[in-house]
Design a protein around this motif. Structure first.
Motif, mmCIF file in Angstrom:
data_model
loop_
_atom_site.group_PDB
_atom_site.id
_atom_site.type_symbol
_atom_site.label_atom_id
_atom_site.label_comp_id
_atom_site.label_asym_id
_atom_site.label_seq_id
_atom_site.Cartn_x
_atom_site.Cartn_y
_atom_site.Cartn_z
ATOM 1 N N UNK A 256 -9.373 -10.314 5.390
ATOM 2 C CA UNK A 256 -9.195 -11.009 4.110
ATOM 3 C C UNK A 256 -7.805 -10.819 3.510
ATOM 4 N N UNK A 257 -6.817 -10.477 4.352
ATOM 5 C CA UNK A 257 -5.488 -10.342 3.772
ATOM 6 C C UNK A 257 -4.482 -9.677 4.678
ATOM 7 N N UNK A 258 -3.428 -9.190 4.043
ATOM 8 C CA UNK A 258 -2.320 -8.563 4.758
ATOM 9 C C UNK A 258 -1.931 -7.278 4.031
ATOM 10 N N UNK A 259 -1.614 -6.257 4.806
ATOM 11 C CA UNK A 259 -1.161 -4.981 4.253
ATOM 12 C C UNK A 259 0.297 -4.759 4.623
ATOM 13 N N UNK A 260 1.108 -4.389 3.643
ATOM 14 C CA UNK A 260 2.462 -3.906 3.874
ATOM 15 C C UNK A 260 2.511 -2.480 3.315
ATOM 16 N N UNK A 261 2.780 -1.506 4.170
ATOM 17 C CA UNK A 261 2.812 -0.108 3.733
ATOM 18 C C UNK A 261 4.171 0.191 3.110
ATOM 19 N N UNK A 262 4.180 0.837 1.929
ATOM 20 C CA UNK A 262 5.417 1.154 1.223
ATOM 21 C C UNK A 262 5.507 2.647 0.935
ATOM 22 N N UNK A 263 6.740 3.112 0.678
ATOM 23 C CA UNK A 263 6.972 4.549 0.521
ATOM 24 C C UNK A 263 7.178 4.989 -0.926
ATOM 25 N N UNK B 128 -0.424 -4.397 -9.871
ATOM 26 C CA UNK B 128 0.998 -4.677 -9.650
ATOM 27 C C UNK B 128 1.371 -4.550 -8.171
ATOM 28 N N UNK B 129 0.464 -4.042 -7.349
ATOM 29 C CA UNK B 129 0.687 -3.906 -5.910
ATOM 30 C C UNK B 129 0.024 -5.033 -5.113
ATOM 31 N N UNK B 130 -0.549 -6.013 -5.815
ATOM 32 C CA UNK B 130 -1.347 -7.031 -5.128
ATOM 33 C C UNK B 130 -0.819 -8.434 -5.439
ATOM 34 N N UNK B 131 -0.635 -9.221 -4.388
ATOM 35 C CA UNK B 131 -0.265 -10.631 -4.519
ATOM 36 C C UNK B 131 -1.515 -11.494 -4.336
ATOM 37 N N UNK B 132 -1.542 -12.633 -5.001
ATOM 38 C CA UNK B 132 -2.752 -13.445 -5.042
ATOM 39 C C UNK B 132 -3.021 -14.310 -3.844
ATOM 40 N N UNK C 60 0.821 -1.211 0.000
ATOM 41 C CA UNK C 60 0.000 0.000 0.000
ATOM 42 C C UNK C 60 0.854 1.260 0.000
ATOM 43 N N UNK C 61 0.903 1.983 -1.128
ATOM 44 C CA UNK C 61 1.649 3.255 -1.148
ATOM 45 C C UNK C 61 0.882 4.339 -0.377
ATOM 46 N N UNK C 62 1.614 5.134 0.333
ATOM 47 C CA UNK C 62 1.006 6.235 1.077
ATOM 48 C C UNK C 62 0.677 7.396 0.136
ATOM 49 N N UNK C 63 -0.093 8.346 0.637
ATOM 50 C CA UNK C 63 -0.366 9.559 -0.136
ATOM 51 C C UNK C 63 0.925 10.276 -0.503
#
Length: 322
Positions: free
Chosen positions: A172-179, A123-127, A95-98
């Motif tokens: 329903x999943x996992x979030x990894x925050x990216x810069x 492209x930001x999502x894994x299955x 998840x890219x931040x603002x």
């Protein structure tokens, strides 16, 4: 050699969501580590709802001076119709931040004007569900079809981005925050070969045109090409001036010997036989050499893992003969 991050191009595909459904069925087997783990879990919230909760927690609790916001991402998902998809399937999302979007002058007001937005988001999502402990150095396929590169040498990097908050588990999943934003490839194999400077693959491109195989490397089928440079062709007496005069059957056999079906990254390669569209060659990972059945020897000199919309390119320094 790589598509610049700020070159966002549009590439619609009528089979996009068919591909998404197929890719969703794939299970990943990857293994990693990140510097920061979010111990908070949102077992009752969807991925989208959890993004809003992360914003609220940072605002209300002052957990950090760097307060991640995801308004642009949430608007983008809504505008593309992917919000419902992300909320109703088991996914992992980078998840890219603002702030990451703002670095490209993108915000919640203009994000729907970005060309290729759906492809970028996929492209930001894994299955499936991938925690930081499941990752290892290498490439991980996304719902876009192309893969992101994981590097754990210093923290956790996904392509050029840093994971700044990992393992936010949701219903329903996992979030990894990216810069940073992850941009997928936007050119096919032939287009990338033609873009190398200074004209490093003109003989290869002409050979593809001579044999009609150019259609294969601009199509939708996923291929991995071990691409000989002009110098490699020159070493066997072929050049821009005479390649079009060669026997088509012979050149076709040689070219097909350099093509492997599917996306095969350097991290997927192993010692031994590699099956091409025209037999097998032998790979020695101790020195990254390829030995053809005709006795020719080539070396993976790089760049490696150059991603295209329809596959991967690895550059080699000799033509391998079947």
């Amino acid at each position: 050699y790589y598509i610049m991050k700020n070159m966002i191009t549009f590439s619609k595909s009528s089979n996009l969501f068919k591909s998404l459904a197929l890719i969703f069925l794939l299970m990943l087997s990857v293994s990693c580590s990140t510097e920061e783990t979010d111990t908070y879990q949102d077992p009752e919230l969807t991925i989208i709802e959890s993004l809003s909760k992360i914003e609220a927690e940072y605002d209300n609790n002052g957990r950090s001076n760097n307060k991640p916001k995801f308004k642009t991402l949430k608007v983008a998902l809504a505008k593309t119709g992917l919000a419902g998809v992300v909320s109703s399937n088991r996914f992992t999302i980078f998840a890219p931040t603002d702030e990451a979007f703002a670095a490209y002058d993108i915000n919640h007001q203009n994000v729907d004007e970005v060309e290729g937005l759906t492809d970028i988001l996929l492209y930001h999502v894994l299955g499936n569900i991938v925690f930081r402990s499941d990752l290892s150095n290498g490439f991980v396929p996304t719902l876009n079809g192309a893969a992101v590169e994981v590097n754990l040498d210093e923290g956790v990097k996904i392509n050029t981005s840093n994971v700044i908050l990992a393992d936010r588990e949701t219903r329903n999943g996992v979030i990894h925050v990216i810069d940073d934003i992850l941009f997928p490839p936007s050119s096919n194999i032939a287009e990338i070969a033609q873009s190398f400077a200074p004209d490093e693959f003109t003989v290869l491109v002409k050979a593809l045109q001579l044999t009609g195989l150019i259609n294969a490397v601009i199509g939708d089928d996923q291929l991995t090409v071990f691409a000989p440079t002009n110098s490699a062709f020159n070493n066997i007496g072929l050049n821009d001036s005479n390649i079009m005069d060669q026997d088509i059957a012979f050149i076709s056999d040689v070219l097909l010997y350099h093509v492997v079906p599917g996306r095969v990254y350097s991290s997927d390669l192993s010692l031994g036989d590699v099956t091409t569209l025209n037999g097998t060659f032998q790979l020695d990972l101790s020195n990254f050499t390829i030995t053809g059945n005709g006795g020719s020897v080539s070396t993976l000199v790089g760049p490696l893992n150059v991603q295209a919309t329809n596959g991967v390119i690895h550059v080699i320094n000799e033509v391998i003969l079947p």
